[in-house]
Design a protein around this motif. Structure first.
Motif, PDB file in Angstrom:
ATOM      1  N   ASP A 153       1.148  -1.128  -0.299  1.00 53.74           N
ATOM      2  CA  ASP A 153      -0.041   0.574  -0.054  1.00 53.74           C
ATOM      3  C   ASP A 153       1.039   1.017  -0.170  1.00 53.74           C
ATOM      4  O   ASP A 153       1.666   1.431   1.002  1.00 53.74           O
ATOM      5  CB  ASP A 153      -0.501  -0.535   1.457  1.00 53.74           C
ATOM      6  CG  ASP A 153      -2.131   0.933   1.268  1.00 53.74           C
ATOM      7  OD1 ASP A 153      -2.998   0.952   1.307  1.00 53.74           O
ATOM      8  OD2 ASP A 153      -1.221   2.301   1.920  1.00 53.74           O
ATOM      9  N   SER A 154       1.225   1.929  -1.225  1.00 56.62           N
ATOM     10  CA  SER A 154       2.017   3.237  -1.197  1.00 56.62           C
ATOM     11  C   SER A 154       1.258   3.939  -1.936  1.00 56.62           C
ATOM     12  O   SER A 154      -0.226   4.232  -2.560  1.00 56.62           O
ATOM     13  CB  SER A 154       3.228   2.807  -1.791  1.00 56.62           C
ATOM     14  OG  SER A 154       2.792   2.399  -3.295  1.00 56.62           O
ATOM     15  N   CYS A 236      -0.444   6.281   2.758  1.00 60.39           N
ATOM     16  CA  CYS A 236       0.353   4.821   3.002  1.00 60.39           C
ATOM     17  C   CYS A 236      -0.343   4.578   4.141  1.00 60.39           C
ATOM     18  O   CYS A 236       0.543   5.818   5.241  1.00 60.39           O
ATOM     19  CB  CYS A 236       1.765   4.946   2.852  1.00 60.39           C
ATOM     20  SG  CYS A 236       2.945   3.577   2.554  1.00 60.39           S
ATOM     21  N   ARG A 237      -0.321   3.319   4.136  1.00 58.73           N
ATOM     22  CA  ARG A 237      -0.590   2.773   5.519  1.00 58.73           C
ATOM     23  C   ARG A 237       0.303   2.196   6.200  1.00 58.73           C
ATOM     24  O   ARG A 237       1.505   2.109   6.457  1.00 58.73           O
ATOM     25  CB  ARG A 237      -2.283   2.563   5.576  1.00 58.73           C
ATOM     26  CG  ARG A 237      -3.170   3.151   5.681  1.00 58.73           C
ATOM     27  CD  ARG A 237      -3.888   2.781   5.486  1.00 58.73           C
ATOM     28  NE  ARG A 237      -3.963   1.872   3.984  1.00 58.73           N
ATOM     29  CZ  ARG A 237      -5.466   0.377   3.717  1.00 58.73           C
ATOM     30  NH1 ARG A 237      -6.200  -0.015   4.814  1.00 58.73           N
ATOM     31  NH2 ARG A 237      -4.924  -0.256   2.432  1.00 58.73           N
ATOM     32  N   PRO A 257       7.400   2.590   6.574  1.00 56.95           N
ATOM     33  CA  PRO A 257       8.982   3.264   7.019  1.00 56.95           C
ATOM     34  C   PRO A 257       7.969   4.195   7.749  1.00 56.95           C
ATOM     35  O   PRO A 257       6.437   4.829   7.429  1.00 56.95           O
ATOM     36  CB  PRO A 257       8.999   4.028   5.072  1.00 56.95           C
ATOM     37  CG  PRO A 257       7.497   2.900   4.594  1.00 56.95           C
ATOM     38  CD  PRO A 257       6.933   2.113   5.327  1.00 56.95           C
ATOM     39  N   LEU A 258       9.152   5.130   8.432  1.00 57.59           N
ATOM     40  CA  LEU A 258       7.954   5.986   9.539  1.00 57.59           C
ATOM     41  C   LEU A 258       8.115   7.368   8.836  1.00 57.59           C
ATOM     42  O   LEU A 258       9.449   8.743   9.163  1.00 57.59           O
ATOM     43  CB  LEU A 258       8.486   5.843  10.706  1.00 57.59           C
ATOM     44  CG  LEU A 258       8.789   4.869  11.060  1.00 57.59           C
ATOM     45  CD1 LEU A 258       9.772   4.454  12.461  1.00 57.59           C
ATOM     46  CD2 LEU A 258       7.375   4.385  11.700  1.00 57.59           C
ATOM     47  N   GLY A 259       7.981   7.284   7.849  1.00 56.30           N
ATOM     48  CA  GLY A 259       7.921   8.893   6.473  1.00 56.30           C
ATOM     49  C   GLY A 259       7.755   8.783   5.979  1.00 56.30           C
ATOM     50  O   GLY A 259       7.248   7.365   4.890  1.00 56.30           O
ATOM     51  N   ASP A 260       7.911   9.447   4.234  1.00 56.45           N
ATOM     52  CA  ASP A 260       7.340   9.362   2.852  1.00 56.45           C
ATOM     53  C   ASP A 260       7.929   8.307   2.513  1.00 56.45           C
ATOM     54  O   ASP A 260       9.357   8.374   2.301  1.00 56.45           O
ATOM     55  CB  ASP A 260       7.608  10.940   2.519  1.00 56.45           C
ATOM     56  CG  ASP A 260       7.210  10.612   0.974  1.00 56.45           C
ATOM     57  OD1 ASP A 260       7.613   9.892  -0.180  1.00 56.45           O
ATOM     58  OD2 ASP A 260       6.044  12.127   0.956  1.00 56.45           O
TER      59      ASP A 260
END
Ligand SMILES: NC(=O)c1ccc[n+]([C@@H]2O[C@H](COP(=O)([O-])OP(=O)(O)OC[C@H]3O[C@@H](n4cnc5c(N)ncnc54)[C@H](O)[C@@H]3O)[C@@H](O)[C@H]2O)c1
Length: 337
Positions: A153-154, A236-237, A257-260
């Motif tokens: 999911d992105s 993005c979840r 990922p804890l960012g973009d």
């Protein structure tokens, strides 16, 4: 004593920094000799921190290296990989192998003729978290798995996608480019697939192919598989999820990922968790592995050193695109994509 591998990097875009970081962490097992990209600033940005030369034409460097990592648009996988084998190099090629089965066959034959290692970069199966996920299912601790689900999911809306937007250069849509990351792991975990169907749709990403796809598959073991993948998520979840319904518990792996993801994936922190839930939730693994390609690269060098075939060699990668291209043909025939 083990040889220090001299490595050339072809293609210095989004994926390259992951490989550079992994190579730098390998100490004296490998040395980046050059990085090549027709866009000079990209080659310089990748090569300089590693102390390597930057090139705008990779042909000029092929004689100086024994291994090449190829990270270019998909329609270039075939000609560039053939050039590398002609020059007598081992090749680690980013996924997918090529845009057609015929090209894949030529690449496999060229690797065999040259007697060189040929590995395609489906990195997920090599990661500790995926190895653990498979071990947990294989152990039988939670009973037999009967449903395996993979989700990616992105959010790619709003990004200039260039070659990714065109079917001719990408090879298809999200199902061709990204879903194989799920399919490779699902086949690794679930074994041989007996049948597979896909459907695709458009969720608003400016690209020719489908930006959202789902597929169902039946494994020879009797288990069923479902893979869902979108580049059009409103937000993005969780980037990568594997979920197995077993007789006694759900086992779930998530990597986030804890960012973009599109802009900062190689700079931001990631978390990976495996949780079993059979009434009481149990955290089985928590790590910061993320999109680390180090285990994949270590496997590649082990194969180069030992002469063993990589797990994700040309044959495995060809099998994946053959399944995918057949599923596209079936979907086109009944209007499902
Ligand atoms: N394993 C993964 O998780 C993952 C993720 C993203 C991309 N990828 C793969 O990595 C590869 C590259 O994707 P990306 O996202 O980095 O794309 P990108 O567009 O960001 O980078 C591709 C680079 O290749 C360069 N290039 C084009 N022609 C070239 C040539 N003849 N010689 C040298 N360089 C050339 C381009 O200038 C560009 O800088 C693709 O195969 C893609 O599927 C893998």
């Amino acid at each position: 004593m083990r040889e220090v591998h001299r490595v050339g990097l072809i293609g210095c875009g989004w994926m390259a920094p992951f490989h550079v970081a992994a190579l730098q962490s390998l100490g004296d097992r490998a040395r980046i000799v050059w990085a090549a990209d027709p866009v000079r600033e990209r080659a310089e940005a990748v090569a300089l921190p590693a102390g390597a030369r930057s090139l705008t034409d990779y042909h000029k460097g092929l004689g100086e290296v024994d291994c090449v990592f190829v990270m270019v648009p998909h329609h270039l996988h075939h000609p560039i990989t053939l050039d590398c084998f002609r020059a007598g190099c081992h090749v680690l090629l980013e996924k997918p192998i090529a845009t057609s089965v015929e090209q894949a066959d030529e690449m496999i034959a060229a690797a065999e003729r040259a007697g060189k290692a040929f590995m395609v970069g489906y990195q997920h199966r090599y990661k500790n978290c995926v190895q653990q996920f498979k071990k947990i299912l294989d152990s039988g601790r939670y009973g037999k798995p009967f449903l395996l689900e993979g989700v990616m999911d992105s959010s790619m809306k709003g990004y200039a996608l260039g070659w990714i937007a065109r079917k001719e250069t990408l090879g298809g849509g999200v199902f061709f480019s990204s879903s194989p990351h799920l399919l490779d792991v699902m086949l690794f975990v679930g074994g041989e697939v007996q049948s597979l169907r896909m459907v695709g749709t458009r969720g608003g990403v400016a690209m020719e192919g489908e930006d959202t796809a789902a597929c169902v598959m039946k494994f020879r073991s009797g288990m069923i598989g479902v893979a869902r993948d979108t580049w059009a998520s409103p937000r993005c979840r969780t980037w990568y999820t594997l979920h197995a319904a077993c007789e006694k518990a759900h086992v779930t792996l998530t990597t986030t990922p804890l960012g973009d993801l599109a802009r900062d994936a190689h700079r931001c922190a990631w978390v990976t968790r495996i949780v079993a839930d059979g009434g009481t939730e149990e955290v089985l693994l928590e790590s910061g592995e993320g999109l680390d390609v180090l285990p994949e690269i270590q496997h590649f060098f082990n194969c180069v050193d030992s002469g063993c075939r990589p797990q994700t060699d040309g044959h495995m990668a060809r099998k994946l695109i053959a399944l995918i291209l057949q599923a596209y043909r079936d979907a086109e025939a009944d209007g499902a994509n």
